[in-house]
Design a protein around this motif. Structure first.
Motif, PDB file in Angstrom:
ATOM      1  N   LYS A 124       1.304  -1.288   0.404  1.00  0.00           N
ATOM      2  CA  LYS A 124      -0.003  -0.048   0.081  1.00  0.00           C
ATOM      3  C   LYS A 124       0.814   1.400   0.013  1.00  0.00           C
ATOM      4  N   LYS A 125       1.738   1.047   0.453  1.00  0.00           N
ATOM      5  CA  LYS A 125       2.753   2.154   1.218  1.00  0.00           C
ATOM      6  C   LYS A 125       3.217   2.496  -0.256  1.00  0.00           C
ATOM      7  N   GLU A 126       3.573   1.532  -0.668  1.00  0.00           N
ATOM      8  CA  GLU A 126       4.499   2.092  -2.656  1.00  0.00           C
ATOM      9  C   GLU A 126       3.621   2.299  -3.756  1.00  0.00           C
ATOM     10  N   THR A 127       3.093   1.497  -3.527  1.00  0.00           N
ATOM     11  CA  THR A 127       1.973   1.738  -4.717  1.00  0.00           C
ATOM     12  C   THR A 127       0.267   2.785  -4.341  1.00  0.00           C
ATOM     13  N   GLY A 128      -0.052   1.707  -3.375  1.00  0.00           N
ATOM     14  CA  GLY A 128      -1.480   2.702  -3.001  1.00  0.00           C
ATOM     15  C   GLY A 128      -2.079   1.464  -3.233  1.00  0.00           C
ATOM     16  N   VAL A 129      -1.815   0.300  -3.355  1.00  0.00           N
ATOM     17  CA  VAL A 129      -2.837  -1.146  -3.782  1.00  0.00           C
ATOM     18  C   VAL A 129      -3.878  -1.280  -2.828  1.00  0.00           C
ATOM     19  N   LYS A 130      -5.254  -1.787  -3.470  1.00  0.00           N
ATOM     20  CA  LYS A 130      -6.307  -2.229  -2.228  1.00  0.00           C
ATOM     21  C   LYS A 130      -6.324  -3.334  -3.103  1.00  0.00           C
ATOM     22  N   VAL A 131      -6.307  -3.777  -1.665  1.00  0.00           N
ATOM     23  CA  VAL A 131      -6.900  -5.821  -1.469  1.00  0.00           C
ATOM     24  C   VAL A 131      -8.553  -6.155  -1.197  1.00  0.00           C
ATOM     25  N   ILE A 132      -9.466  -6.750  -1.952  1.00  0.00           N
ATOM     26  CA  ILE A 132     -10.912  -7.445  -1.501  1.00  0.00           C
ATOM     27  C   ILE A 132     -10.806  -8.477  -1.918  1.00  0.00           C
ATOM     28  N   ALA A 133     -11.010  -8.642  -0.947  1.00  0.00           N
ATOM     29  CA  ALA A 133     -11.055  -9.790  -0.644  1.00  0.00           C
ATOM     30  C   ALA A 133     -12.743 -10.505  -0.946  1.00  0.00           C
ATOM     31  N   ILE A 134     -12.919 -11.514  -1.473  1.00  0.00           N
ATOM     32  CA  ILE A 134     -14.736 -11.686  -1.318  1.00  0.00           C
ATOM     33  C   ILE A 134     -15.293 -13.237  -1.539  1.00  0.00           C
ATOM     34  N   SER A 135     -15.617 -13.607   0.002  1.00  0.00           N
ATOM     35  CA  SER A 135     -16.044 -14.867   0.231  1.00  0.00           C
ATOM     36  C   SER A 135     -16.808 -15.665  -0.851  1.00  0.00           C
ATOM     37  N   GLU A 182       3.187 -20.746  -3.760  1.00  0.00           N
ATOM     38  CA  GLU A 182       3.624 -19.520  -3.061  1.00  0.00           C
ATOM     39  C   GLU A 182       4.773 -19.144  -3.133  1.00  0.00           C
ATOM     40  N   GLY A 183       5.024 -18.217  -3.694  1.00  0.00           N
ATOM     41  CA  GLY A 183       5.896 -16.654  -4.096  1.00  0.00           C
ATOM     42  C   GLY A 183       4.783 -16.119  -5.333  1.00  0.00           C
ATOM     43  N   ASP A 184       3.653 -16.782  -5.443  1.00  0.00           N
ATOM     44  CA  ASP A 184       3.041 -16.471  -6.356  1.00  0.00           C
ATOM     45  C   ASP A 184       2.839 -14.910  -5.847  1.00  0.00           C
ATOM     46  N   GLU A 185       2.743 -14.525  -4.692  1.00  0.00           N
ATOM     47  CA  GLU A 185       2.391 -12.662  -4.395  1.00  0.00           C
ATOM     48  C   GLU A 185       3.069 -12.123  -5.206  1.00  0.00           C
ATOM     49  N   ASP A 186       4.627 -12.588  -5.227  1.00  0.00           N
ATOM     50  CA  ASP A 186       6.036 -11.298  -5.480  1.00  0.00           C
ATOM     51  C   ASP A 186       5.208 -11.185  -7.109  1.00  0.00           C
ATOM     52  N   LYS A 187       5.404 -12.519  -7.211  1.00  0.00           N
ATOM     53  CA  LYS A 187       4.732 -12.305  -8.972  1.00  0.00           C
ATOM     54  C   LYS A 187       3.510 -11.007  -9.145  1.00  0.00           C
ATOM     55  N   LEU A 188       2.634 -11.473  -8.647  1.00  0.00           N
ATOM     56  CA  LEU A 188       1.226 -10.247  -8.607  1.00  0.00           C
ATOM     57  C   LEU A 188       1.152  -8.339  -8.089  1.00  0.00           C
ATOM     58  N   PHE A 189       2.266  -8.584  -6.901  1.00  0.00           N
ATOM     59  CA  PHE A 189       3.385  -7.217  -6.887  1.00  0.00           C
ATOM     60  C   PHE A 189       4.117  -6.862  -7.514  1.00  0.00           C
ATOM     61  N   GLU A 190       4.952  -7.166  -8.500  1.00  0.00           N
ATOM     62  CA  GLU A 190       5.258  -6.628  -9.939  1.00  0.00           C
ATOM     63  C   GLU A 190       4.552  -6.328 -10.512  1.00  0.00           C
ATOM     64  N   LEU A 191       3.128  -6.849 -10.959  1.00  0.00           N
ATOM     65  CA  LEU A 191       2.236  -6.822 -11.945  1.00  0.00           C
ATOM     66  C   LEU A 191       1.928  -5.390 -11.676  1.00  0.00           C
ATOM     67  N   VAL A 192       0.944  -5.520  -9.955  1.00  0.00           N
ATOM     68  CA  VAL A 192       0.709  -4.135  -9.294  1.00  0.00           C
ATOM     69  C   VAL A 192       1.715  -2.933  -9.121  1.00  0.00           C
ATOM     70  N   LYS A 193       2.774  -2.484  -9.476  1.00  0.00           N
ATOM     71  CA  LYS A 193       4.065  -2.006  -9.315  1.00  0.00           C
ATOM     72  C   LYS A 193       3.525  -1.538 -11.188  1.00  0.00           C
ATOM     73  N   LYS A 194       3.361  -2.486 -12.320  1.00  0.00           N
ATOM     74  CA  LYS A 194       3.181  -2.068 -13.107  1.00  0.00           C
ATOM     75  C   LYS A 194       1.983  -0.901 -13.341  1.00  0.00           C
ATOM     76  N   GLU A 195       1.080  -1.760 -13.409  1.00  0.00           N
ATOM     77  CA  GLU A 195      -0.023  -0.574 -12.903  1.00  0.00           C
ATOM     78  C   GLU A 195       0.507   0.362 -12.123  1.00  0.00           C
ATOM     79  N   ALA A 196       1.229   0.372 -11.125  1.00  0.00           N
ATOM     80  CA  ALA A 196       1.417   1.996 -10.647  1.00  0.00           C
ATOM     81  C   ALA A 196       2.195   2.725 -10.886  1.00  0.00           C
ATOM     82  N   GLY A 197       2.887   2.835 -11.996  1.00  0.00           N
ATOM     83  CA  GLY A 197       3.795   2.855 -12.900  1.00  0.00           C
ATOM     84  C   GLY A 197       5.510   3.339 -11.567  1.00  0.00           C
ATOM     85  N   LYS A 198       5.494   2.147 -10.953  1.00  0.00           N
ATOM     86  CA  LYS A 198       6.609   2.528 -10.104  1.00  0.00           C
ATOM     87  C   LYS A 198       7.532   1.256 -10.841  1.00  0.00           C
TER      88      LYS A 198
END
Length: 169
Positions: A81-92, A153-169
């Motif tokens: 959140k601090k680095e990209t401003g991303v919001k996570v929404i969990a849908i049960s 395990e580790g999929d969250e790291d790949k996801l964060f790379e995509l988030v950073k790209k979308e956030a322009g970081k």
């Protein structure tokens, strides 16, 4: 020739899926009523993050990979959140019989996400989610730019790379 025909058939099937972009149209999330943990109704068209990326993660209390994924993301969410401003929404996707278990479960995990319940599976069906976990990444315009189902395990790291790209970081 057989591969060409298979490719054309695949592209045709994608064109039938409302989540995939059609020429000139962005893939946006559908407007569906879900429940907040307090029992109030929330329309998914109201999902917003002021032009910053959004992660929508479909999960269930009984799904071990789902819980592992959301717990691993929780461990790094403040940094994200601090680095990209991303919001996570969990849908049960827990069904109506299990919805009373969701809030205590989430509170016990201390997840700092917006959490909603889709007890009738309306949002799940509208998003063409067949298995969980199923994760979507939306850009700042609330357009679906990436999706993935399952978790390793580790999929969250790949996801964060995509988030950073979308956030322009």
């Amino acid at each position: 020739m057989k591969n060409l025909l298979s490719g054309i058939a695949f592209l045709f099937l994608l064109s039938l899926n409302p989540l995939y972009a059609q020429e000139g149209k962005a893939r946006k999330i559908p407007a569906v009523e879900v429940k907040a943990l307090d029992g109030s109704t929330f329309n998914t068209s109201s999902i917003d993050n002021n032009g910053k990326p959004i992660i929508i993660d479909f999960w269930a209390t009984w799904c071990k990979p789902c819980v592992t994924e959301l717990t691993n993301i929780s461990d790094v969410y403040a940094k994200w959140k601090k680095e990209t401003g991303v919001k996570v929404i969990a849908i049960s996707i827990d069904d109506a019989r299990n919805t009373a278990k969701v809030a205590p479960f989430v509170n016990g995990k201390n997840w700092d996400y917006e959490v909603y319940i889709d007890p009738n599976g309306d949002f799940k069906r509208a998003m063409n989610v067949n298995t969980v976990p199923h994760t979507f990444l939306l850009n700042g315009k609330k357009e679906i730019v990436w999706q993935h189902n399952s978790y390793a395990e580790g999929d969250e790291d790949k996801l964060f790379e995509l988030v950073k790209k979308e956030a322009g970081k």
